[in-house]
Design a protein around this motif. Structure first.
Motif, PDB file in Angstrom:
ATOM      1  N   PRO A 134       0.284  -1.148  -0.155  1.00 45.89           N
ATOM      2  CA  PRO A 134       0.354   0.207   0.097  1.00 45.89           C
ATOM      3  C   PRO A 134       0.496   1.341  -0.212  1.00 45.89           C
ATOM      4  N   PHE A 135       0.420   2.475  -0.740  1.00 43.78           N
ATOM      5  CA  PHE A 135       1.330   2.931  -1.093  1.00 43.78           C
ATOM      6  C   PHE A 135       2.747   3.465  -0.895  1.00 43.78           C
ATOM      7  N   SER A 255      -7.448   6.924  -4.115  1.00 41.55           N
ATOM      8  CA  SER A 255      -6.585   6.985  -3.915  1.00 41.55           C
ATOM      9  C   SER A 255      -5.433   6.436  -4.681  1.00 41.55           C
ATOM     10  N   HIS A 257      -3.686   3.309  -4.182  1.00 44.88           N
ATOM     11  CA  HIS A 257      -3.407   3.450  -3.053  1.00 44.88           C
ATOM     12  C   HIS A 257      -2.818   1.297  -3.735  1.00 44.88           C
ATOM     13  N   ARG A 323      -1.883  12.015   0.310  1.00 50.15           N
ATOM     14  CA  ARG A 323      -0.705  10.891   0.181  1.00 50.15           C
ATOM     15  C   ARG A 323       0.743  10.262   0.359  1.00 50.15           C
TER      16      ARG A 323
END
Length: 729
Positions: A134-135, A255, A257, A323
């Protein structure tokens, strides 16, 4: 002559002439010969048309989706470019079975091509969780660059272990959040119940945000959202609209993500039956359509967003700062799953990011200094390499929290040599060409470091050794010496091992690998063996990868040897354990520490219930009871990498040694007050003192001694029932 007779004569004459001409042509039509006059063109024999090869492509996605459209286009182009020799039929909607069933069919050769979500591959190939981090990727463009570049090639190559040939990565889109409240900050997830697929990595992602992850089948998610059993979920837009999640959720957060990639692969059993031309045609066509498929997915997502907005859902888009905040909070997820995803893959990603930042010109004066890691991150010593990576990473975090070095942060830059000395030497050349590299840290394999010695000293590169034990790594004639070891020298390890075995057994066999590392051990053992009664110790050499080691063990047992002292790596150690386990009365085994460079206990758990295996270690977890510095290190390690109190620490020795080695390097850089590698080398042997987790170094090195640890750190250890390394004495 009558008129009839004249006509008959003409006809007969013409016929005779035709017959003569035919005979003349036949006479001259053999190989290499021509008849008279102009060449006679014969009608070409009909060319047989090869029967078309029929292939099937299976996928789980619905007909009419972007993935299905790309698959149909792929089939059309392959048929056209092969002139009809390859015909591919596309089967969407799980017509051929579930993802798991199609995957198994492709592995056994009963399905030719398959498009599989990475999540469905991750149980067999854990590295496929890469795109789920994630991210982890700064942008859509960065992720595409990684999947289409060296990290993607590395990831696809791992499919070979499950009999697939990876072609490329298509997609179902980037994942977005939905919930019944706005999601713009990590704190917004606190106390929410979030539906997830069955994935430890994804569950950890939401747990780290303070949410409660609840695994629910994809097709049951709509009802769970509608009933309020969960508060939110993550999925690409195509799934959100296709499953009508937006009808029972009030907020959508764009997002991006994580990424729901689909791996386009072909059964290896099928692939090997195709001609090289057809293989390349399939590969190139699949890759060529990757951009088209991604663009088509993005084009359709604009419509999905419009439909979601029309349903009354409030849509939020994370800003750059939002973010960045999520990325900071969720960065530990990649650390925790480093062994599962693979440090070879993570290191390659960081290397490409480093190169991009260097080309872009990071802010002058704050460009980070670099510690380079040259280690095995993918072969038989991958666990040791990952452990060293973690120990260095933890020390670098300590250093950066205190302001870094010489006014700038320190960062780790790793390259995988996969136990190949030539790759290691190439890595050294690349590292030496980077001005910000202060020093290099090596890995597990003595053979690699030994082969690198001339390069290390030619390049004048300070080289830290946190594992490799061959005595020649620090005891050599190259001056000034650039190699510094925070590990144990074989001159101390090998005699200690033999002496411990001799305490209980008088007739031993020493099985020893034929390599520079093995010869280093043999040189250390020879004086001790020569003092023993004749026949007490039988020295037996074996080659790395020798398939006859088990037969050697059988012979030693029959000859009455009471125990085996083993100097070799984990694969051969496993063969010895297997051979001992099948004996009626297995004899004990005393081993060098190399076997813990991989998951030896996991691979040999059942056999170890029968075999008394003891091996050398410099540190075990129980030392935390007597060493406060080590206890603090161990607690920090468990917290950072998400290990419970009873879970084994992978190759703990490598992490502890690397941690101390990096702190000693930092001391040397501060004392030198310069990034000059020669000055750092001199500072390392200038009497540095440091309170480390392994010992108090007072001093760590001197001009005459480049080994920081000694025999006092050694003890025999064993695996307990959970795979933890515990004292054996």
């Amino acid at each position: 002559m009558s008129r009839v007779s004249a006509k008959l004569a003409v006809v007969l004459g013409v016929a005779a002439a035709v017959v003569l001409a035919c005979l003349w042509w036949l006479a001259g039509s053999g190989p290499g010969r021509q008849g008279p006059g102009a060449p006679v063109e014969r009608a070409a024999a009909p060319v047989p048309v090869a029967e078309a090869r029929q292939l099937r492509l299976g996928l789980n996605i619905a007909a009419g989706s972007a993935l299905h459209a790309a698959a149909e286009l792929f089939a059309e182009r392959v048929a056209e470019r092969s002139n009809g020799r390859l015909k591919i039929t596309v089967h969407p909607d799980q017509q051929l079975g579930s993802d798991d069933q199609m995957l198994e069919m492709a592995r056994n050769g009963s399905l030719d091509l398959v498009l599989t979500p990475t999540a469905k591959l991750s149980s067999a190939v854990p590295a496929m969780q890469y795109a789920d981090l994630p991210f982890y990727f700064s942008s859509r463009e960065e992720l595409y660059a990684m999947l289409d570049g060296e990290p993607g090639e590395l990831l696809l190559s791992k499919l070979g272990r499950i009999d697939l040939v990876g072609l490329t990565f298509w997609e179902n889109g980037f994942k977005q959040f939905t919930a019944n409240m706005p999601i713009r900050r990590p704190e917004d997830f606190a106390r929410l119940r979030i539906r997830t697929m069955k994935s430890p990595l994804i569950a950890d992602q939401f747990a780290s945000l303070g949410a409660t992850p609840i695994p629910i089948d994809f097709h049951a998610t709509y009802q769970a959202l509608k009933d309020g059993a969960v508060d939110g979920q993550e999925n690409p837009l195509v799934a959100i609209v296709g499953m009508r999640f937006h009808e029972v959720q009030k907020h959508l957060t764009l997002s991006n993500h994580a990424y729901l990639a689909y791996v386009f692969s072909v059964s290896r059993k099928v692939y090997e039956t195709l001609s090289p031309e057809m293989r390349e045609l399939i590969r190139q066509t699949a890759r060529e359509l990757t951009l088209w498929e991604r663009q088509e997915t993005a084009r359709r997502e604009a419509d999905f967003i419009a439909r979601i907005r029309e349903a009354g859902v409030e849509i939020h888009t994370l800003s750059v700062d939002e973010r960045r905040r999520f990325a900071q909070v969720m960065a530990p997820v990649a650390d925790k799953f480093g062994f599962e995803v693979g440090y070879d893959l993570l290191a390659k990603t960081e290397e490409l990011r480093f190169a991009l930042a260097a080309r872009g010109g990071e802010a002058k004066g704050r460009q980070p200094w670099v510690l380079a890691l040259d280690a095995d991150l993918s072969a038989r010593g991958a666990q040791a390499g990952g452990a060293i990576y973690r120990g260095a990473q933890m020390a670098i975090d300590d250093i950066n929290r205190k302001g870094g070095l010489l006014g700038a942060p320190l960062r780790l830059l790793a390259r995988d040599h996969a136990a190949n000395p030539m790759a290691g030497r190439h890595n050294l050349e690349l590292f030496a060409a980077i001005p910000s590299v202060l020093a290099v840290m090596g890995g597990m394999h003595s053979t690699v470091v030994t082969e690198e010695l001339d390069d290390i000293h030619r390049l004048k590169m300070p080289y830290l050794v946190p594992w490799a034990a061959a005595q020649g790594i620090t005891l050599h004639e190259l001056r000034p010496s650039y190699t510094f070891r925070v590990s144990i020298n074989d001159t101390q390890v090998a005699p200690f091992l033999l002496e411990r075995a001799l305490r209980k057994h008088s007739r031993l066999a020493v099985l020893i690998e034929q390599s520079p590392w093995g010869r280093s051990n043999e040189a250390a053992l020879r004086p001790l063996i020569e003092r023993l009664p004749a026949g007490s110790v039988e020295l037996v050499w074996f080659q790395d990868g020798d398939t006859g080691v088990d037969a050697i063990v059988d012979g030693l047992v029959r000859a009455g040897r009471q125990a085996i002292v083993f100097v070799g790596n984990g694969i051969e150690a496993g063969v010895v354990v297997r051979a001992l386990a099948r004996q009626d009365k297995p004899i004990p085994m005393f081993a060098h520490w190399a076997l813990v460079g991989g998951d030896f206990w996991g691979a040999n758990q059942a056999r170890l219930e029968k075999v008394d295996l003891r091996f050398i270690q410099s540190v075990v977890e129980d030392d935390a009871a007597r060493n406060r510095a080590f206890a603090a290190f161990l607690a920090s390690y468990r917290q950072r990498y998400g290990l419970g109190a009873g879970a084994p620490v992978p190759s703990l020795m490598g992490s502890a040694h690397a941690y101390d080695a990096v702190h000693l390097l930092a001391q040397a850089v501060r004392r030198a007050n310069s990034p000059d590698r020669g000055a750092i080398r001199s500072a390392l042997e200038s009497g540095l003192s440091h309170a480390g987790v392994m010992r108090d170094y007072r001093p760590a090195f001197t001009p005459q001694r480049h080994d920081a640890l000694d025999r006092s750190q050694l003890r025999l250890a064993r695996f307990d029932g959970r795979g933890r390394i515990v004292p054996a004495d």
